[in-house]
Design a protein around this motif. Structure first.
Motif, PDB file in Angstrom:
ATOM      1  N   ILE A 145       0.831  -1.195   0.000  1.00 58.00           N
ATOM      2  CA  ILE A 145       0.000   0.000   0.000  1.00 58.00           C
ATOM      3  C   ILE A 145       0.876   1.259   0.000  1.00 58.00           C
ATOM      4  N   GLY A 146       0.530   2.216  -0.838  1.00 63.29           N
ATOM      5  CA  GLY A 146       1.263   3.483  -0.881  1.00 63.29           C
ATOM      6  C   GLY A 146       0.647   4.520   0.056  1.00 63.29           C
ATOM      7  N   GLY A 147       1.293   5.670   0.143  1.00 62.70           N
ATOM      8  CA  GLY A 147       0.800   6.740   1.009  1.00 62.70           C
ATOM      9  C   GLY A 147       1.950   7.504   1.618  1.00 62.70           C
ATOM     10  N   ALA A 148       1.654   8.269   2.660  1.00 63.09           N
ATOM     11  CA  ALA A 148       2.696   9.016   3.364  1.00 63.09           C
ATOM     12  C   ALA A 148       3.607   8.034   4.095  1.00 63.09           C
ATOM     13  N   TYR A 149       4.925   8.167   3.909  1.00 64.44           N
ATOM     14  CA  TYR A 149       5.872   7.191   4.449  1.00 64.44           C
ATOM     15  C   TYR A 149       6.378   7.627   5.816  1.00 64.44           C
ATOM     16  N   SER A 150       6.298   6.696   6.771  1.00 63.55           N
ATOM     17  CA  SER A 150       6.822   6.916   8.117  1.00 63.55           C
ATOM     18  C   SER A 150       8.085   6.089   8.281  1.00 63.55           C
ATOM     19  N   HIS A 151       9.223   6.750   8.475  1.00 59.12           N
ATOM     20  CA  HIS A 151      10.514   6.068   8.469  1.00 59.12           C
ATOM     21  C   HIS A 151      10.686   5.125   9.653  1.00 59.12           C
ATOM     22  N   THR A 156       3.408   2.979   5.513  1.00 64.35           N
ATOM     23  CA  THR A 156       2.678   4.047   4.855  1.00 64.35           C
ATOM     24  C   THR A 156       1.369   4.285   5.598  1.00 64.35           C
ATOM     25  N   VAL A 157       0.992   5.550   5.707  1.00 58.51           N
ATOM     26  CA  VAL A 157      -0.207   5.933   6.447  1.00 58.51           C
ATOM     27  C   VAL A 157      -0.888   7.084   5.708  1.00 58.51           C
ATOM     28  N   GLY A 158      -1.985   7.564   6.252  1.00 63.25           N
ATOM     29  CA  GLY A 158      -2.632   8.741   5.702  1.00 63.25           C
ATOM     30  C   GLY A 158      -3.773   8.423   4.740  1.00 63.25           C
ATOM     31  N   THR A 159      -4.332   9.489   4.183  1.00 64.64           N
ATOM     32  CA  THR A 159      -5.516   9.380   3.331  1.00 64.64           C
ATOM     33  C   THR A 159      -5.288   8.498   2.114  1.00 64.64           C
ATOM     34  N   LEU A 160      -4.138   8.654   1.448  1.00 63.35           N
ATOM     35  CA  LEU A 160      -3.858   7.852   0.262  1.00 63.35           C
ATOM     36  C   LEU A 160      -3.790   6.365   0.597  1.00 63.35           C
ATOM     37  N   ALA A 161      -3.189   6.044   1.730  1.00 61.81           N
ATOM     38  CA  ALA A 161      -3.106   4.641   2.143  1.00 61.81           C
ATOM     39  C   ALA A 161      -4.495   4.076   2.406  1.00 61.81           C
ATOM     40  N   VAL A 162      -5.329   4.832   3.094  1.00 61.78           N
ATOM     41  CA  VAL A 162      -6.695   4.383   3.384  1.00 61.78           C
ATOM     42  C   VAL A 162      -7.475   4.169   2.085  1.00 61.78           C
ATOM     43  N   GLU A 163      -7.318   5.091   1.134  1.00 64.69           N
ATOM     44  CA  GLU A 163      -8.020   4.964  -0.148  1.00 64.69           C
ATOM     45  C   GLU A 163      -7.595   3.700  -0.895  1.00 64.69           C
ATOM     46  N   GLN A 164      -6.314   3.370  -0.843  1.00 59.45           N
ATOM     47  CA  GLN A 164      -5.843   2.166  -1.529  1.00 59.45           C
ATOM     48  C   GLN A 164      -6.349   0.902  -0.841  1.00 59.45           C
ATOM     49  N   ILE A 165      -6.386   0.894   0.475  1.00 56.46           N
ATOM     50  CA  ILE A 165      -6.914  -0.255   1.210  1.00 56.46           C
ATOM     51  C   ILE A 165      -8.344  -0.545   0.776  1.00 56.46           C
ATOM     52  N   GLN A 166      -9.114   0.501   0.512  1.00 58.86           N
ATOM     53  CA  GLN A 166     -10.516   0.344   0.137  1.00 58.86           C
ATOM     54  C   GLN A 166     -10.702  -0.273  -1.248  1.00 58.86           C
ATOM     55  N   ARG A 167      -9.648  -0.456  -1.980  1.00 60.32           N
ATOM     56  CA  ARG A 167      -9.723  -1.097  -3.299  1.00 60.32           C
ATOM     57  C   ARG A 167      -9.574  -2.621  -3.215  1.00 60.32           C
ATOM     58  N   PHE A 168      -9.243  -3.130  -2.031  1.00 61.29           N
ATOM     59  CA  PHE A 168      -9.014  -4.565  -1.852  1.00 61.29           C
ATOM     60  C   PHE A 168     -10.088  -5.192  -0.966  1.00 61.29           C
ATOM     61  N   ARG A 169     -10.245  -6.492  -1.131  1.00 62.10           N
ATOM     62  CA  ARG A 169     -10.981  -7.305  -0.169  1.00 62.10           C
ATOM     63  C   ARG A 169     -10.149  -8.558   0.103  1.00 62.10           C
ATOM     64  N   ALA A 170     -10.186  -9.035   1.321  1.00 62.52           N
ATOM     65  CA  ALA A 170      -9.407 -10.216   1.682  1.00 62.52           C
ATOM     66  C   ALA A 170     -10.185 -11.065   2.674  1.00 62.52           C
ATOM     67  N   ARG A 171      -9.751 -12.297   2.814  1.00 60.60           N
ATOM     68  CA  ARG A 171     -10.424 -13.196   3.751  1.00 60.60           C
ATOM     69  C   ARG A 171     -10.118 -12.815   5.196  1.00 60.60           C
ATOM     70  N   THR A 193      -4.309   3.901  13.715  1.00 62.42           N
ATOM     71  CA  THR A 193      -5.690   3.543  14.012  1.00 62.42           C
ATOM     72  C   THR A 193      -6.541   3.605  12.749  1.00 62.42           C
ATOM     73  N   GLN A 194      -6.353   4.644  11.945  1.00 57.24           N
ATOM     74  CA  GLN A 194      -7.111   4.792  10.701  1.00 57.24           C
ATOM     75  C   GLN A 194      -6.825   3.645   9.735  1.00 57.24           C
ATOM     76  N   ILE A 195      -5.567   3.222   9.671  1.00 57.23           N
ATOM     77  CA  ILE A 195      -5.200   2.097   8.809  1.00 57.23           C
ATOM     78  C   ILE A 195      -5.909   0.827   9.266  1.00 57.23           C
ATOM     79  N   ALA A 196      -5.863   0.559  10.558  1.00 53.86           N
ATOM     80  CA  ALA A 196      -6.502  -0.650  11.092  1.00 53.86           C
ATOM     81  C   ALA A 196      -8.007  -0.624  10.853  1.00 53.86           C
ATOM     82  N   GLN A 197      -8.630   0.518  11.063  1.00 53.71           N
ATOM     83  CA  GLN A 197     -10.076   0.619  10.862  1.00 53.71           C
ATOM     84  C   GLN A 197     -10.449   0.379   9.404  1.00 53.71           C
ATOM     85  N   ALA A 198      -9.639   0.910   8.485  1.00 52.85           N
ATOM     86  CA  ALA A 198      -9.909   0.702   7.059  1.00 52.85           C
ATOM     87  C   ALA A 198      -9.775  -0.775   6.687  1.00 52.85           C
ATOM     88  N   ILE A 199      -8.771  -1.436   7.237  1.00 58.76           N
ATOM     89  CA  ILE A 199      -8.569  -2.862   6.954  1.00 58.76           C
ATOM     90  C   ILE A 199      -9.732  -3.697   7.475  1.00 58.76           C
TER      91      ILE A 199
END
Length: 262
Positions: A145-151, A156-171, A193-199
């Motif tokens: 997943i892409g997005g804002a990079y945290s070293h 990767t985190v942030g709005t772009l990362a959340v948007e990309q997560i929403q393009r997938f589905r998984a078991r 937290t936002q990443i986990a909630q999106a997943i």
């Protein structure tokens, strides 16, 4: 030889010799060079050795250079045996062909190492370290997943990362959290937290990997209630108030033991 056992033997040799080549490791352990290189990638990503072109060397205090000196590197050393036990037990949930999200965490990093012996997994993650570990093993398909990079945590985190997560589905989702409470899952970082909630919204079953130290911590941000969690995998049973809340929500508990771990 199982991946975990191979890794332990490699670490012992690297620590004993200080620096060793891929050829030497392959010869001493009776392994192919390809397997050695794949294992070195995994061990470097989890901070146990430092990989360089053609070999590996020891790392100061067991932490490799890519882990840096931030909080994530410190957490990687905390409760390491319990986290590895949880990671190895969690592998039993999966079968070849499964699809899963992995968020960024010290236990999910060890879990990524543990799934190397499976095949045909599709893994979606916001961790570049996890992506490197999984991609080095067998015939897995990996999406980073892409997005804002945290070293610090290589995530990767942030709005772009959340948007990309929403393009997938998984078991499945396999998530780490900062704290476990009767109300559910909690964390200390708003962006994670936002990443986990999106997943959580994009999977059939949520698995939480958390060692027992998380039962005594108090988080700041609410990740999810127990009604959204299918399974908690920990090194010991949760305290009664948490266990009662989980039972009421239908959340299962898997206690990782030496017998349950691969």
């Amino acid at each position: 030889m199982r991946p975990h056992d191979r890794h332990e033997e490699i670490v012992k040799l690297v620590n004993a010799l200080g620096e060793v080549s891929v050829d030497e490791l392959a010869d001493k352990l009776g392994m192919s060079k390809e397997t050695v290189r794949r294992d070195l990638v995994n061990l470097d990503a989890t901070g146990r050795i430092h990989k360089f072109h053609g070999g590996a060397r020891t790392t100061p205090n067991g932490v490799s250079e890519p882990l840096g000196e931030g909080p994530f590197a410190s957490r990687m050393l905390e409760n390491r045996d319990q986290k590895r036990l949880i990671a190895r037990a969690a592998v039993n949930v999966l079968v070849p062909g499964d699809s899963l999200f992995l968020d960024t965490g010290t236990t999910t990093l060890l879990f990524a190492e543990a799934i190397a012996n499976l095949s045909r997994l599709t893994v979606i993650t916001n961790s570049s370290r996890i992506a490197a570990i999984v991609a080095a093993g067998h015939d897995h398909k990996v999406f980073l997943i892409g997005g804002a990079y945290s070293h610090d945590a290589s995530e990767t985190v942030g709005t772009l990362a959340v948007e990309q997560i929403q393009r997938f589905r998984a078991r499945y989702a396999f998530l780490t959290v900062g704290a476990i409470a009767p109300s559910g899952l909690l964390d200390f970082d708003e962006r994670e937290t936002q990443i986990a909630q999106a997943i959580i919204e994009r999977v059939e079953t949520v698995n939480v990997l958390a060692d027992s130290s998380k039962f005594s911590k108090r988080g700041i941000f609410e990740v999810a209630p127990w009604s959204k969690v299918g399974r908690l995998i920990s090194d010991c049973p949760p305290p009664k108030p948490i266990a009662d809340a989980m039972a009421g929500a239908g959340t299962q508990t898997l206690v990782a033991t030496l017998d349950s771990a691969i």
